[in-house]
Scaffold this active site. Structure first.
Site, PDB file in Angstrom:
ATOM      1  N   LEU A  94      21.842  -7.755  53.807  1.00  9.99           N
ATOM      2  CA  LEU A  94      20.777  -8.581  53.147  1.00  9.99           C
ATOM      3  C   LEU A  94      19.270  -8.141  53.806  1.00  9.99           C
ATOM      4  CD1 LEU A  94      22.330 -12.147  53.188  1.00  9.99           C
ATOM      5  CD2 LEU A  94      21.774 -10.961  51.245  1.00  9.99           C
ATOM      6  N   HIS A 135      30.544  -5.569  60.117  1.00  9.38           N
ATOM      7  CA  HIS A 135      29.242  -5.566  59.714  1.00  9.38           C
ATOM      8  C   HIS A 135      28.332  -6.536  60.572  1.00  9.38           C
ATOM      9  CE1 HIS A 135      25.931  -4.755  56.784  1.00  9.38           C
ATOM     10  NE2 HIS A 135      25.571  -6.036  57.149  1.00  9.38           N
ATOM     11  N   GLU A 136      28.878  -7.737  60.582  1.00  7.69           N
ATOM     12  CA  GLU A 136      28.290  -8.876  61.181  1.00  7.69           C
ATOM     13  C   GLU A 136      28.090  -8.531  62.908  1.00  7.69           C
ATOM     14  OE1 GLU A 136      26.226 -10.167  59.409  1.00  7.69           O
ATOM     15  OE2 GLU A 136      27.126  -9.783  57.590  1.00  7.69           O
ATOM     16  N   HIS A 139      25.710  -6.151  63.720  1.00 10.37           N
ATOM     17  CA  HIS A 139      24.207  -6.920  63.846  1.00 10.37           C
ATOM     18  C   HIS A 139      23.999  -7.404  65.391  1.00 10.37           C
ATOM     19  CE1 HIS A 139      22.271  -6.563  59.904  1.00 10.37           C
ATOM     20  NE2 HIS A 139      23.520  -7.017  59.427  1.00 10.37           N
TER      21      HIS A 139
HETATM   22 NI    NI Z   1      23.722  -7.064  57.293  1.00 12.50          NI
END
Ligand code: NI
Length: 170
Positions: A94, A135-136, A139
């Site tokens: 995003l 993925h998270e 982050h």
């Molecule tokens: Ni992302």
């Protein structure tokens, strides 16, 4: 409340987050609610706190896109404790809208995390959930899916984004 999603280029996206130390607060619950609302509004399956400009180890995931309440995951201070196999699949973010690339990930992961009350729990997943978890959690360590691409592909995307930034379209 739907929060503003920080885009690539912001330094917070490439900075390691601090662990959450205060649990069970109304602020933390509100933040989690706002993150789900923001993620659903943006039609994502995961959102990490740095993406809404909060440098804390907190992420929400829902691979059912709001269809299944049981799929809602809140992960605080998460750590991958086991991983197995490999999968290659298309991934987006995003914070990097408009760009999707194939990324190699573990096929199956187990994650240890805390909930909003501070209780430890474990979650395992494969396929999309495994991808979202990796993925998270990336982050929260300041790592973006771009970091998993070849230097050439990464540079190409960086240049395209720079152009968009210059044109005021980012
Ligand atoms: Ni992302």
């Amino acid at each position: 409340m739907v929060l503003n999603i920080v885009k690539y280029g912001a330094s917070i996206l490439e900075t390691a987050c601090a662990p959450v130390t205060n649990f069970n607060t109304s602020e933390l619950r509100q933040l989690v609610d706002d993150m789900f609302e923001t993620m659903y509004a943006a039609r994502g399956v995961g959102l990490a706190a740095p993406q809404i400009n909060v440098g804390q180890q907190l992420t929400v995931i829902d691979t059912s896109s709001g269809e299944d309440p049981a799929a809602r995951l809140v992960l605080i201070n998460p750590k991958i404790t086991q991983q197995q196999g490999q999968q290659i699949g298309e991934e987006g973010c995003l914070s990097i809208p408009g760009f999707r690339e194939d990324v190699r990930r573990a096929a199956q992961v187990t994650v240890q995390a805390q909930d909003v009350e501070g209780n430890s729990f474990e979650v395992s997943g494969d396929e999309l959930l495994a991808r979202a978890l990796q993925h998270e959690i990336d982050h929260l360590h300041g790592v973006l899916f771009l970091n998993h691409l070849s230097p050439l592909k990464r540079e190409l995307i960086r240049r395209k984004i720079k152009k968009l930034q210059k044109a005021g379209e980012w």
